[in-house]
Design an enzyme around this catalytic site. Structure first.
Site, PDB file in Angstrom:
ATOM      1  N   GLY A 165     -20.345   6.646   4.843  1.00 23.86           N
ATOM      2  CA  GLY A 165     -19.337   6.974   3.838  1.00 23.86           C
ATOM      3  C   GLY A 165     -19.954   6.731   2.481  1.00 23.86           C
ATOM      4  O   GLY A 165     -20.054   5.592   2.032  1.00 23.86           O
ATOM      5  N   VAL A 202     -17.233   3.370  -2.839  1.00 23.25           N
ATOM      6  CA  VAL A 202     -17.643   2.067  -2.316  1.00 23.25           C
ATOM      7  C   VAL A 202     -19.086   2.126  -1.816  1.00 23.25           C
ATOM      8  O   VAL A 202     -19.916   1.271  -2.147  1.00 23.25           O
ATOM      9  CB  VAL A 202     -16.688   1.624  -1.178  1.00 23.25           C
ATOM     10  CG1 VAL A 202     -17.193   0.359  -0.513  1.00 23.25           C
ATOM     11  CG2 VAL A 202     -15.283   1.423  -1.722  1.00 23.25           C
ATOM     12  N   LYS A 207       0.872  -1.178   0.000  1.00 29.26           N
ATOM     13  CA  LYS A 207       0.000   0.000   0.000  1.00 29.26           C
ATOM     14  C   LYS A 207       0.906   1.223   0.000  1.00 29.26           C
ATOM     15  O   LYS A 207       2.082   1.131   0.360  1.00 29.26           O
ATOM     16  CB  LYS A 207      -0.843   0.008   1.291  1.00 29.26           C
ATOM     17  CG  LYS A 207      -2.092   0.828   1.203  1.00 29.26           C
ATOM     18  CD  LYS A 207      -3.254   0.024   0.640  1.00 29.26           C
ATOM     19  CE  LYS A 207      -4.515   0.861   0.567  1.00 29.26           C
ATOM     20  NZ  LYS A 207      -5.665   0.072   0.138  1.00 29.26           N
TER      21      LYS A 207
HETATM   22  P1  NAD Z   1     -14.143   7.803  -1.359  1.00 27.21           P
HETATM   23  O1  NAD Z   1     -13.214   8.894  -1.043  1.00 27.21           O
HETATM   24  O2  NAD Z   1     -14.715   7.711  -2.724  1.00 27.21           O
HETATM   25  O3  NAD Z   1     -15.379   7.796  -0.354  1.00 27.21           O
HETATM   26  C1  NAD Z   1     -15.270   7.956   1.017  1.00 27.21           C
HETATM   27  C2  NAD Z   1     -16.471   8.748   1.452  1.00 27.21           C
HETATM   28  O4  NAD Z   1     -16.490   8.794   2.868  1.00 27.21           O
HETATM   29  C3  NAD Z   1     -16.448  10.182   0.924  1.00 27.21           C
HETATM   30  O5  NAD Z   1     -17.690  10.506   0.342  1.00 27.21           O
HETATM   31  C4  NAD Z   1     -16.158  11.012   2.189  1.00 27.21           C
HETATM   32  O6  NAD Z   1     -16.767  12.295   2.159  1.00 27.21           O
HETATM   33  C5  NAD Z   1     -16.773  10.127   3.270  1.00 27.21           C
HETATM   34  N1  NAD Z   1     -16.209  10.311   4.602  1.00 27.21           N
HETATM   35  C6  NAD Z   1     -14.945  10.557   4.950  1.00 27.21           C
HETATM   36  N2  NAD Z   1     -14.840  10.678   6.286  1.00 27.21           N
HETATM   37  C7  NAD Z   1     -16.071  10.499   6.780  1.00 27.21           C
HETATM   38  C8  NAD Z   1     -16.620  10.494   8.079  1.00 27.21           C
HETATM   39  N3  NAD Z   1     -15.857  10.712   9.140  1.00 27.21           N
HETATM   40  N4  NAD Z   1     -17.934  10.265   8.221  1.00 27.21           N
HETATM   41  C9  NAD Z   1     -18.728  10.053   7.143  1.00 27.21           C
HETATM   42  N5  NAD Z   1     -18.266  10.037   5.894  1.00 27.21           N
HETATM   43  C10 NAD Z   1     -16.960  10.253   5.713  1.00 27.21           C
HETATM   44  O7  NAD Z   1     -13.372   6.448  -0.958  1.00 27.21           O
HETATM   45  P2  NAD Z   1     -13.751   4.972  -1.389  1.00 27.21           P
HETATM   46  O8  NAD Z   1     -12.973   4.603  -2.587  1.00 27.21           O
HETATM   47  O9  NAD Z   1     -15.227   4.817  -1.392  1.00 27.21           O
HETATM   48  O10 NAD Z   1     -13.137   4.160  -0.168  1.00 27.21           O
HETATM   49  C11 NAD Z   1     -13.797   4.108   1.089  1.00 27.21           C
HETATM   50  C12 NAD Z   1     -13.137   3.051   1.955  1.00 27.21           C
HETATM   51  O11 NAD Z   1     -13.178   1.805   1.283  1.00 27.21           O
HETATM   52  C13 NAD Z   1     -11.670   3.279   2.269  1.00 27.21           C
HETATM   53  O12 NAD Z   1     -11.404   2.758   3.545  1.00 27.21           O
HETATM   54  C14 NAD Z   1     -10.946   2.445   1.231  1.00 27.21           C
HETATM   55  O13 NAD Z   1      -9.674   2.062   1.650  1.00 27.21           O
HETATM   56  C15 NAD Z   1     -11.866   1.264   1.160  1.00 27.21           C
HETATM   57  N6  NAD Z   1     -11.773   0.499  -0.075  1.00 27.21           N
HETATM   58  C16 NAD Z   1     -12.002   1.083  -1.285  1.00 27.21           C
HETATM   59  C17 NAD Z   1     -11.945   0.310  -2.435  1.00 27.21           C
HETATM   60  C18 NAD Z   1     -12.297   0.887  -3.789  1.00 27.21           C
HETATM   61  O14 NAD Z   1     -12.474   0.098  -4.716  1.00 27.21           O
HETATM   62  N7  NAD Z   1     -12.455   2.187  -3.929  1.00 27.21           N
HETATM   63  C19 NAD Z   1     -11.606  -1.051  -2.355  1.00 27.21           C
HETATM   64  C20 NAD Z   1     -11.380  -1.626  -1.098  1.00 27.21           C
HETATM   65  C21 NAD Z   1     -11.476  -0.827   0.032  1.00 27.21           C
END
Ligand code: NAD
Length: 388
Positions: free
Chosen positions: A193, A197, A92
């Site tokens: 969130g 995802v 990572k």
């Molecule tokens: P993203 O940035 O698209 O979405 C995250 C969302 O969470 C945003 O809309 C943000 O405003 C919101 N957020 C942040 N802090 C917050 C809080 N304290 N309370 C409420 N909402 C909050 O990110 P993502 O790609 O959706 O990833 C989200 C999580 O999933 C991360 O932990 C990431 O590591 C994990 N993940 C993502 C993927 C992927 O394919 N994108 C794959 C595996 C794991």
């Protein structure tokens, strides 16, 4: 296994000390700091274990990312990739910057500079994570010809656009429903969130084939809650327009503060934002039967034990959110979107079932059962490595 630490001689932030990370029998193999004072780039790469193959893992861009967080995420990738059955190890990286405060030009500069910094680190294949996307991956590929999560015009499967991780979560729910004693058709869901995802999980869970109902959605601005169900497409459109989730307006909807999701009565809770949202302070407040961990490490270890004792089935991050990395692996090896979705469905159904069955028959937490299985696979791969 030897641990190599390449460090540019600066301390990246207060907590950021190499001495925070202790190598164990699994890794980390390498911790690399990338510093470029002219453009202000401060980056961290952790390759945890590459016995199964070159490490795949995302680039996280947040103002608070540090070595500990990157290492924990890299270790989670070691287990996730091993358990998913893809030919890749775990790694990572992080770039310390706030993407919301950067101009597009500045973000591009930081990412291109970071890519050049990892050019010779062939054991690491970057993908998207919080704060980075397929455009970022296109810049990385332009610099070093090595990244996953690319747009289709570059021959990639844009995993955030197609929603591979959200799809995987929905597939996982299909299997986990039986173990949690719920019926997915009609099950109520709360999503914390509402980014890539969260939105895709909402779409795939509410697909008529599965029939779940999203009743609560949380993002930075707060929580929207309607026990009769929220219109997922309207919510997604709000986010696409750059509006606040709390601007959702439909009869019977309540607007709660950001943490207001914590005690809502739902069948399924999907944390999909940041690490350590559920702690021992609030774990007793959750009222779900099943937690599908969309985010990486959304629960502290102690909190997960509390939930387990309360009979809440927690499908751990490295099982539940593996859809993205399975898609990345299929892309890296030249497969199509159709092949990726078939592989996600097949692997995630099988893995979720094996893990939850083992957990239930051996009275283990699902995370413990999953870890045992992943460790067996990594241990076997390590046994084929040269020892001297
Ligand atoms: P993203 O940035 O698209 O979405 C995250 C969302 O969470 C945003 O809309 C943000 O405003 C919101 N957020 C942040 N802090 C917050 C809080 N304290 N309370 C409420 N909402 C909050 O990110 P993502 O790609 O959706 O990833 C989200 C999580 O999933 C991360 O932990 C990431 O590591 C994990 N993940 C993502 C993927 C992927 O394919 N994108 C794959 C595996 C794991």
């Amino acid at each position: 296994m030897s641990t190599t630490i390449e460090k540019s001689g600066i301390k990246l932030n207060q907590e950021d000390s190499v001495f925070d990370i202790y190598a164990d029998e699994w890794g980390p193999e390498k911790i690399v700091y990338i510093y470029e004072p002219r453009c202000g780039l401060r980056g961290i790469v952790v390759i945890d274990n590459s016995s199964i193959g070159p490490a795949i893992g995302g680039i996280r861009m947040t103002p608070t990312v540090n070595t500990q967080e990157v290492f924990r995420l890299a270790r989670a990738m070691t287990w996730k990739n091993a358990l998913a059955g893809i030919p890749h190890g775990g790694g990572k990286s992080g770039i310390i910057a706030d993407p919301r405060k950067l101009t597009p030009e500045k973000k591009e500069t930081l990412i291109r500079q970071f890519a050049r910094g990892i050019e010779t680190l062939n054991q690491y294949i970057p993908g998207p994570d919080m704060g980075t996307d397929e455009t970022s991956m296109a810049w990385v590929r332009d610099e070093i010809r090595r990244s996953v999560g690319l747009s289709s015009v570059l021959g990639g499967i844009p995993l955030d656009q197609v929603g591979a991780t959200g799809f995987g979560l929905a597939v996982c729910a299909e299997i986990a429903q039986e173990f949690a004693g719920i019926k997915l058709n009609g099950a109520t869901v709360s999503i914390q969130g509402f980014g890539n995802v969260g939105q895709h999980a909402a779409r795939y869970l509410t697909h008529p084939k599965r029939g779940a109902v999203v009743v609560s959605a949380t993002d930075l601005a707060g929580t929207v809650y309607n026990p009769d169900g929220l219109d997922v497409e309207v919510l997604c459109q709000l986010m696409k327009n750059g509006q606040k989730i709390t601007e959702y307006d439909a009869p019977g909807t309540k607007i709660l503060e950001r943490h207001g999701f914590i005690d809502l009565p739902v069948d399924i809770f999907v944390p999909a934002a940041q690490p350590d949202v559920i702690t021992e302070e609030n774990a007793h407040q959750l009222k779900c039967k099943l937690m599908l961990q969309g985010a990486n490490i959304p629960c502290t270890t102690h909190a997960e034990s509390i939930l387990h004792e309360r009979g809440i089935i927690c499908v751990p991050d490295f099982v539940a959110n593996a859809g993205g990395v399975i898609c990345g692996s299929v892309e890296y090896h030249g497969g199509t979107k159709t092949a990726a979705f078939q592989e996600i469905e097949e692997k995630m159904k099988e893995n979720t079932h094996i893990v939850l069955k083992k957990a239930s028959s051996e009275k283990l937490k699902p995370r413990e059962a999953a870890l045992e299985l992943a460790k067996e696979r990594v241990r076997e791969a390590m046994s084929y490595r040269r020892a001297n």
